[in-house]
Design an enzyme around this catalytic site. Structure first.
Site, short mmCIF file in Angstrom:
data_model
loop_
_atom_site.label_atom_id
_atom_site.label_comp_id
_atom_site.label_asym_id
_atom_site.label_seq_id
_atom_site.Cartn_x
_atom_site.Cartn_y
_atom_site.Cartn_z
N LYS A 1 -63.26 -1.21 25.93
CA LYS A 1 -63.50 -0.75 24.56
C LYS A 1 -63.91 0.72 24.54
CE LYS A 1 -66.71 -2.99 22.02
NZ LYS A 1 -67.76 -2.09 21.52
N ARG B 1 -62.18 6.38 23.25
CA ARG B 1 -62.10 7.78 23.72
C ARG B 1 -60.65 8.24 23.89
NH1 ARG B 1 -66.89 5.60 24.96
NH2 ARG B 1 -68.72 6.90 25.42
N GLY C 1 -70.35 0.94 16.16
CA GLY C 1 -71.28 2.06 16.34
C GLY C 1 -70.64 3.14 17.18
N SER D 1 -78.35 7.15 25.75
CA SER D 1 -77.23 6.68 24.93
C SER D 1 -75.97 7.50 25.20
CB SER D 1 -77.59 6.77 23.45
OG SER D 1 -76.42 6.63 22.67
N GLN E 1 -73.35 7.14 23.54
CA GLN E 1 -72.77 7.50 22.23
C GLN E 1 -73.31 8.85 21.78
OE1 GLN E 1 -73.64 4.19 19.63
NE2 GLN E 1 -72.22 2.83 20.69
N ASP F 1 -74.87 -3.64 27.45
CA ASP F 1 -74.18 -4.62 26.60
C ASP F 1 -74.18 -6.02 27.21
OD1 ASP F 1 -73.64 -2.74 24.66
OD2 ASP F 1 -71.71 -2.18 25.53
C1 S3P Z 1 -70.96 2.76 24.26
C2 S3P Z 1 -72.25 3.05 24.54
C3 S3P Z 1 -73.34 2.05 24.43
C4 S3P Z 1 -72.82 0.63 24.29
C5 S3P Z 1 -71.65 0.56 23.36
C6 S3P Z 1 -70.51 1.43 23.85
C7 S3P Z 1 -69.96 3.84 24.42
O1 S3P Z 1 -74.14 2.39 23.31
O2 S3P Z 1 -73.84 -0.23 23.84
O3 S3P Z 1 -71.18 -0.78 23.26
O4 S3P Z 1 -68.74 3.53 24.45
O5 S3P Z 1 -70.36 5.01 24.51
P1 S3P Z 1 -75.33 3.46 23.43
O6 S3P Z 1 -74.73 4.72 23.85
O7 S3P Z 1 -75.96 3.59 22.08
O8 S3P Z 1 -76.27 2.87 24.43
#
Ligand code: S3P
Length: 450
Positions: A28, A33, A101, A174, A176, A327
């Site tokens: 995912k 990306r 998210g 994080s 993200q 996760d």
């Molecule tokens: C992800 C980062 C994680 C993860 C999410 C996917 C990503 O979140 O929980 O399912 O693809 O960058 P965080 O960066 O908030 O920890």
């Protein structure tokens, strides 16, 4: 897409041995990306093995709304005709990121340094999640954002024209947030520097390099220092998305719990920033082997073989491992319920701001299944009952969270009495073929209303 229609209640019953080969979908994180960087490259990127879960489909639609051409060629093959760094156009309508998210946060970063405005929303779960962690660093570039109280969606983001690179030290571990800042840095003049005190998944850095951006990574006393040189021309790529270790976790863990099982899950991406669960399971005494270890497309890959493991022991999972398996705590907490003795999982407060509060969701559901769980803000302990020892017999709330739904269904496959979830619909966000894939292995999953 906000919401997924009527709830799909589902029940998992104690099953016979799980046997066979499980081909789980594409990763995912890498799928999001690929679409975003494809949209920012000049020319045509080809992607194979894209995860066609709703989260990623929402990102594909968003990239189209910003002006890229995104074409589904069938069988997991996609083509993205990018508009170049700084080339995003203003979307005509609200960008709906559904449950994702990762989607919303990365896309906010990607548009933050282009002089356009976009309004973002999502489903009831995403509208509860904090966006300040993204909009605070983006403000350093001059990006403005107005959302609901507490920095929640819906939110309008006004990109900064002529932005200059920033330096940002991540206050939370994080990927993200790191990725949003790096993607914003693409269209800023000069260097953008992100410092991460704890290493998180590094797919953005790896893929930016693959697309031809200049990214330097240095390990220092402050942590990992990532320096991106702004305003590169990204060249289109051919990307083969590896299969998702976070999805593989479900058939792997189910096989460890169900008596007599022997399951092979091939071609799993085992990037060390993602593989924490698998080392934890081995530490617990799981019969889990990495076969045919190799490298594909710049990522380590292996076939996972998991067999029934009746002698797993509770352990302490150290806080520094959390980012590499963030996760996977929901399914790990199910596995620990079938191990001997307590397992303490520390440094996991980020679980409280995922698709649901995952500590609370797992604690409540496991307790309803007859398992003792203690929690603090930042940790939880599951008191394992040993192989086959979990009573089950409960209906657990999925809380619009795919991983909570799949975790309790796996729990039901090995519990004394069946375990149900009130809504398996969210599973389609990340693992649309979960139900037929598990059934093919021998899992007894039934939709309660059919
Ligand atoms: C992800 C980062 C994680 C993860 C999410 C996917 C990503 O979140 O929980 O399912 O693809 O960058 P965080 O960066 O908030 O920890």
């Amino acid at each position: 897409m906000s919401g997924h229609g009527p709830a799909i209640p589902m029940t998992a019953r104690r099953s016979g041995p799980l046997k066979g080969t499980a081909h789980v979908p594409g990763d995912k994180s890498i799928s999001h990306r690929s679409l975003i960087l494809g949209a920012l490259a000049v020319g045509e990127t080809r992607i194979s093995g894209l995860l066609e879960g709703q989260d990623v489909l929402d990102t594909a639609a968003a990239m189209q709304a910003f002006g890229a051409e995104v074409v589904d060629e069938g069988g997991g093959d996609w083509r993205v005709h990018g508009v170049g760094v700084g080339g995003f156009g203003e979307p005509d309508d609200v960008i709906d990121c559904g449950n994702s998210g990762t989607g919303v946060r990365l896309i906010m970063g990607a548009m933050a340094t282009t002089a356009i405005a976009a309004t973002f929303t999502g489903d009831a779960s995403l509208r509860k999640r904090p966006m300040g962690r993204i909009t605070d660093p983006l403000a350093l570039f001059g990006t403005r954002a107005v959302g609901r109280a507490g920095g929640r969606l819906p939110m309008t983001v006004v990109g900064a024209g002529d932005a200059v690179g920033v330096r940002y030290v991540l206050p939370v571990a994080s990927a993200q947030v790191k990725s949003a800042v790096l993607l914003a840095g693409l269209n800023a003049r000069g260097d953008t520097v992100v410092v991460e005190p704890e290493a998180t998944r590094d797919h953005t850095e790896r893929m930016l390099t693959g697309f031809g951006a200049q990214v330097a990574v240095e390990e220092t006393g402050e942590g990992r220092v990532i320096t991106l040189t702004g305003q590169p021309e990204l060249s289109p790529q051919k990307i083969a998305v590896p299969r998702d270790p976070s999805s593989a976790a479900f058939p792997v863990c189910a096989a460890l719990l169900v008596e007599g099982s022997d399951v092979l899950v091939p071609n799993i991406g085992l990037n060390p920033t993602r593989a924490g669960l698998y080392f934890t399971l081995q530490e617990m005494g799981a019969d889990l082997v990495f076969e045919n270890e190799r490298e594909e497309g710049g990522e380590p890959v292996a076939d996972l073989r998991a067999r029934f493991s009746p002698d797993m022991k509770g352990i302490e999972v150290p806080p520094e491992r959390a980012p590499s398996m963030i996760d996977e705590y929901p399914i790990l907490s199910v596995v620990t319920a079938f191990a001997e003795g307590p397992t303490l999982m520390q440094g996991v407060k980020e679980l409280r701001v995922k698709e649901s509060d995952r500590i609370d969701a797992m604690a409540q559901g496991l307790r309803a299944c007859g398992v003792e769980v203690e929690e603090t803000e930042d940790s939880f302990t599951v008191h394992g009952l040993g192989a086959g020892g979990v009573p089950g017999g409960a209906t657990c709330a999925a809380r619009l969270d795919h991983r909570i739904a799949m975790s309790f269904l796996c729990c039901g496959l090995a519990s004394k009495s069946a375990v149900s979830v009130d809504d398996a619909g969210p599973i389609a966000t990340s693992f649309p073929v979960f139900e037929p894939l598990m059934a093919e292995l021998g899992a007894q999953l039934v939709r309660r209303n059919t």
